[in-house]
Design a protein around this motif. Structure first.
Motif, PDB file in Angstrom:
ATOM      1  N   HIS A  84       0.810  -1.223   0.000  1.00 42.20           N
ATOM      2  CA  HIS A  84       0.000   0.000   0.000  1.00 42.20           C
ATOM      3  C   HIS A  84       0.844   1.275   0.000  1.00 42.20           C
ATOM      4  CE1 HIS A  84      -3.594  -2.388   0.498  1.00 42.20           C
ATOM      5  NE2 HIS A  84      -3.047  -3.007   1.524  1.00 42.20           N
ATOM      6  N   LEU A  85       2.111   1.157   0.326  1.00 45.26           N
ATOM      7  CA  LEU A  85       2.992   2.333   0.282  1.00 45.26           C
ATOM      8  C   LEU A  85       3.801   2.391  -0.999  1.00 45.26           C
ATOM      9  CD1 LEU A  85       4.487   2.381   3.914  1.00 45.26           C
ATOM     10  CD2 LEU A  85       2.301   3.288   3.112  1.00 45.26           C
ATOM     11  N   GLY A  86       3.641   1.400  -1.864  1.00 49.13           N
ATOM     12  CA  GLY A  86       4.532   1.281  -3.004  1.00 49.13           C
ATOM     13  C   GLY A  86       5.841   0.679  -2.517  1.00 49.13           C
ATOM     14  N   ARG A  87       6.945   1.112  -3.055  1.00 48.25           N
ATOM     15  CA  ARG A  87       8.252   0.640  -2.628  1.00 48.25           C
ATOM     16  C   ARG A  87       8.802   1.568  -1.552  1.00 48.25           C
ATOM     17  NH1 ARG A  87      12.626  -2.135  -5.074  1.00 48.25           N
ATOM     18  NH2 ARG A  87      14.159  -2.469  -3.392  1.00 48.25           N
ATOM     19  N   VAL A  88       9.178   1.011  -0.410  1.00 46.16           N
ATOM     20  CA  VAL A  88       9.738   1.811   0.685  1.00 46.16           C
ATOM     21  C   VAL A  88      11.248   1.911   0.507  1.00 46.16           C
ATOM     22  CG1 VAL A  88      10.098   1.968   3.178  1.00 46.16           C
ATOM     23  CG2 VAL A  88       7.900   1.166   2.279  1.00 46.16           C
ATOM     24  N   TYR A  89      11.726   3.153   0.357  1.00 49.13           N
ATOM     25  CA  TYR A  89      13.152   3.387   0.178  1.00 49.13           C
ATOM     26  C   TYR A  89      13.806   4.002   1.416  1.00 49.13           C
ATOM     27  CZ  TYR A  89      12.187   2.659  -4.787  1.00 49.13           C
ATOM     28  OH  TYR A  89      11.795   2.122  -5.992  1.00 49.13           O
ATOM     29  N   LEU A  90      13.002   4.606   2.284  1.00 46.70           N
ATOM     30  CA  LEU A  90      13.562   5.291   3.447  1.00 46.70           C
ATOM     31  C   LEU A  90      12.631   5.137   4.646  1.00 46.70           C
ATOM     32  CD1 LEU A  90      15.665   7.230   4.733  1.00 46.70           C
ATOM     33  CD2 LEU A  90      14.268   9.139   3.889  1.00 46.70           C
ATOM     34  N   VAL A  91      13.229   4.839   5.805  1.00 45.68           N
ATOM     35  CA  VAL A  91      12.511   4.817   7.073  1.00 45.68           C
ATOM     36  C   VAL A  91      13.203   5.796   8.003  1.00 45.68           C
ATOM     37  CG1 VAL A  91      11.728   3.412   9.016  1.00 45.68           C
ATOM     38  CG2 VAL A  91      11.929   2.377   6.738  1.00 45.68           C
ATOM     39  N   LYS A  92      12.424   6.679   8.638  1.00 45.49           N
ATOM     40  CA  LYS A  92      12.983   7.669   9.545  1.00 45.49           C
ATOM     41  C   LYS A  92      12.304   7.544  10.904  1.00 45.49           C
ATOM     42  CE  LYS A  92      13.917  11.755   7.979  1.00 45.49           C
ATOM     43  NZ  LYS A  92      13.800  13.123   7.402  1.00 45.49           N
ATOM     44  N   GLY A  93      13.082   7.704  11.963  1.00 43.07           N
ATOM     45  CA  GLY A  93      12.502   7.614  13.295  1.00 43.07           C
ATOM     46  C   GLY A  93      13.282   8.424  14.304  1.00 43.07           C
ATOM     47  N   ASP A  94      12.607   8.828  15.363  1.00 47.23           N
ATOM     48  CA  ASP A  94      13.281   9.522  16.451  1.00 47.23           C
ATOM     49  C   ASP A  94      12.594   9.211  17.768  1.00 47.23           C
ATOM     50  OD1 ASP A  94      11.238  11.821  17.092  1.00 47.23           O
ATOM     51  OD2 ASP A  94      11.514  11.940  14.929  1.00 47.23           O
ATOM     52  N   TRP A  95      13.374   9.293  18.839  1.00 45.21           N
ATOM     53  CA  TRP A  95      12.857   9.099  20.194  1.00 45.21           C
ATOM     54  C   TRP A  95      13.534  10.162  21.052  1.00 45.21           C
ATOM     55  CZ3 TRP A  95      12.394   3.721  23.013  1.00 45.21           C
ATOM     56  CH2 TRP A  95      11.741   3.898  24.234  1.00 45.21           C
ATOM     57  N   ASN A  96      12.768  11.168  21.417  1.00 45.61           N
ATOM     58  CA  ASN A  96      13.285  12.278  22.204  1.00 45.61           C
ATOM     59  C   ASN A  96      12.648  12.298  23.581  1.00 45.61           C
ATOM     60  OD1 ASN A  96      14.805  13.539  19.939  1.00 45.61           O
ATOM     61  ND2 ASN A  96      12.749  13.783  19.101  1.00 45.61           N
ATOM     62  N   SER A  97      13.415  12.732  24.567  1.00 48.93           N
ATOM     63  CA  SER A  97      12.893  12.823  25.924  1.00 48.93           C
ATOM     64  C   SER A  97      13.488  14.035  26.616  1.00 48.93           C
ATOM     65  CB  SER A  97      13.228  11.551  26.714  1.00 48.93           C
ATOM     66  OG  SER A  97      14.634  11.388  26.815  1.00 48.93           O
ATOM     67  N   THR A  98      12.874  14.403  27.716  1.00 43.70           N
ATOM     68  CA  THR A  98      13.357  15.532  28.494  1.00 43.70           C
ATOM     69  C   THR A  98      13.265  15.191  29.969  1.00 43.70           C
ATOM     70  OG1 THR A  98      13.121  17.918  28.868  1.00 43.70           O
ATOM     71  CG2 THR A  98      11.092  16.650  28.630  1.00 43.70           C
ATOM     72  N   GLY A  99      14.048  15.863  30.790  1.00 45.35           N
ATOM     73  CA  GLY A  99      14.026  15.616  32.222  1.00 45.35           C
ATOM     74  C   GLY A  99      15.123  14.669  32.664  1.00 45.35           C
ATOM     75  N   SER A 100      15.436  14.710  33.953  1.00 45.60           N
ATOM     76  CA  SER A 100      16.561  13.943  34.486  1.00 45.60           C
ATOM     77  C   SER A 100      16.288  12.443  34.532  1.00 45.60           C
ATOM     78  CB  SER A 100      16.909  14.449  35.889  1.00 45.60           C
ATOM     79  OG  SER A 100      15.793  14.309  36.761  1.00 45.60           O
ATOM     80  N   ILE A 101      15.058  12.033  34.856  1.00 47.78           N
ATOM     81  CA  ILE A 101      14.764  10.607  34.945  1.00 47.78           C
ATOM     82  C   ILE A 101      14.911   9.950  33.577  1.00 47.78           C
ATOM     83  CG2 ILE A 101      13.021   8.877  35.497  1.00 47.78           C
ATOM     84  CD1 ILE A 101      14.197  10.306  37.918  1.00 47.78           C
ATOM     85  N   ALA A 102      14.390  10.611  32.529  1.00 48.05           N
ATOM     86  CA  ALA A 102      14.526  10.081  31.174  1.00 48.05           C
ATOM     87  C   ALA A 102      15.979  10.066  30.724  1.00 48.05           C
ATOM     88  CB  ALA A 102      13.683  10.896  30.199  1.00 48.05           C
TER      89      ALA A 102
END
Length: 424
Positions: free
Chosen positions: A142-160
């Motif tokens: 359904h997406l056609g051909r996938v050529y690129l995957v992008k991801g991020d995981w950001n957090s803030t604060g001392s515990i994280a």
């Protein structure tokens, strides 16, 4: 069949799994091991006063009444405990990444596959309804051909940022420090920071790549039906949390796969933004999955011809529109209305994580003897990518991985060519 579990490691993640086990039907935790007495006391509060506790993980593995074990320990202890669990005839649920290095991971996965035991890696995302739906969309074309995957995981604060508080009773008397340091080449003096904030140090963990990128990599490999990447380049630095740690608080890596696509992932503990998402960018549509659901965006039905033809003289502009069946606004006459050119789909789910489903999957596999969803081999493939990223970060070079020979090669203008064979 009631499944009786042993838990080795009852820190933040182990405690979370222990709490989860109490609401899982047909599951009982009967023995717990940890190097801090306070964790053992907490385990008894959760599982009951009859729960056996010990600082020695072997006391859990030696019990004949335990069917399987959960291993939730720092990376530097994982290999020894995992292989001992396999040798004792136990099925294993193990937090990732698999092994503290490429060599250790290869040894662990080889032992797991030779034993024939059930192994479920703790990379939980593939068990979520969100990721299952995403896999069907991508594999369904359904997406056609996938050529690129992008991801991020950001957090803030001392515990994280892993600045966990220390329990008031934490001391050399309540912590098995010498056992904790045993696998480390150069042992350190007693340190509450190293014990409770072990993720901040390369001696015990795998940094942001092993704590955060591992989840995205597992999902990408599962959805794309891929294995380890062929080439990795990583960068980052320690910018904000200069508290004595030696791992970066900002990390990013690019992974290139021989199947014909790339993955760009980043993780940050240094900013004010929080959240995580993963985008599969196909030739016909894009799919975004995150903590609050999923979105499918289809590509525009027509190219923006007007942007390029509008500067032309009128005679040529009119001719161009006529030849391409376009209106003067640059829209295709025979196409669907613009409002229908983009569709969005969402799956109601508050998180990517499929924690309960993942544990249930493991317990069912223990009963049925069917392979787990995230096997040791699958965990190993994601761990390879993590370790390659960390190698690239340390060497400041592109690193290559040959799947056939299981060999890593560092490349670059000033790099020394150092092939490192790793056999699983």
């Amino acid at each position: 069949m009631r499944v009786r579990l042993g838990l080795i490691g009852c820190g933040a993640q182990g405690n979370r799994l222990l709490l989860q086990s109490q609401s899982t039907f047909g599951l009982e935790v009967v023995a717990v091991s940890d190097l801090y007495d306070g964790h053992l006391e907490r385990a008894r509060e959760i599982a009951g006063s009859g729960t056996a506790v010990s600082r020695d993980f072997r006391s859990v593995l030696d019990r004949a009444d335990i069917d399987a074990v959960i291993i939730a320990v720092p990376g530097h202890w994982q290999k020894a405990i995992f292989e001992a669990a396999i040798q004792s005839g136990k099925d294993v649920y193990c937090e990732g990444p698999l092994g503290h290095s490429l060599e250790q991971g290869a040894s662990v996965v080889a032992a797991a596959e030779k034993s024939g035991r059930i192994v479920q890696m703790g990379n939980r995302d593939p068990s979520s309804a969100l990721c299952l739906e995403a896999r069907e969309i991508v594999q369904g074309g359904h997406l056609g051909r996938v050529y690129l995957v992008k991801g991020d995981w950001n957090s803030t604060g001392s515990i994280a940022a892993w600045q966990f508080p220390y329990p008031p009773d934490a001391s050399p008397q309540s912590i098995g420090w010498s056992q904790f340091e045993q696998p480390v080449k150069a042992a350190h003096a007693f340190s509450l920071q190293r014990f409770f904030r072990w993720r901040c140090f390369w001696d015990y963990g795998s940094g942001l790549a092993g704590d955060r990128l591992i989840d995205a990599l597992t999902v990408v490999h599962w959805i794309m039906k891929s294995e380890a990447p062929a080439e990795v380049v990583a960068s980052g630095g320690l910018y904000r949390w200069k508290d004595g740690r030696d791992v970066p608080d900002v990390f990013r890596a690019a992974f290139h796969y021989p199947e014909g696509f790339s993955v760009e992932l980043s993780a940050s503990q240094a900013g004010s933004r929080t959240g995580r998402q993963l985008q599969f960018l196909g030739s016909e549509a894009s799919l975004t999955i995150g903590e609050k659901g999923m979105r499918l965006d289809r590509a525009p039905a027509v190219e923006p011809y007007a942007e390029t033809a509008e500067p032309w003289a009128e005679t040529y502009r009119e001719w161009y529109y006529m030849m391409h069946d376009l209106t003067r606004a640059g829209e295709t006459i025979s196409q669907m209305p613009p409002a229908l050119r983009q569709t969005r789909m969402s799956v109601p789910e508050t998180s990517l994580l499929g924690e309960n489903a993942h544990m249930l999957n493991f317990i069912e596999c223990v009963r049925s003897r069917k392979p787990a969803l995230v096997t040791a081999r699958m965990g190993w493939q994601a761990a390879i990518a993590v370790h390659l990223a960390n190698q690239s970060y340390h060497l400041r070079r592109i690193v290559e991985w040959d799947r056939a020979s299981e060999t890593m090669q560092a490349t670059g203008a000033s790099a020394r060519a150092t092939a490192q064979p790793v056999t699983a």
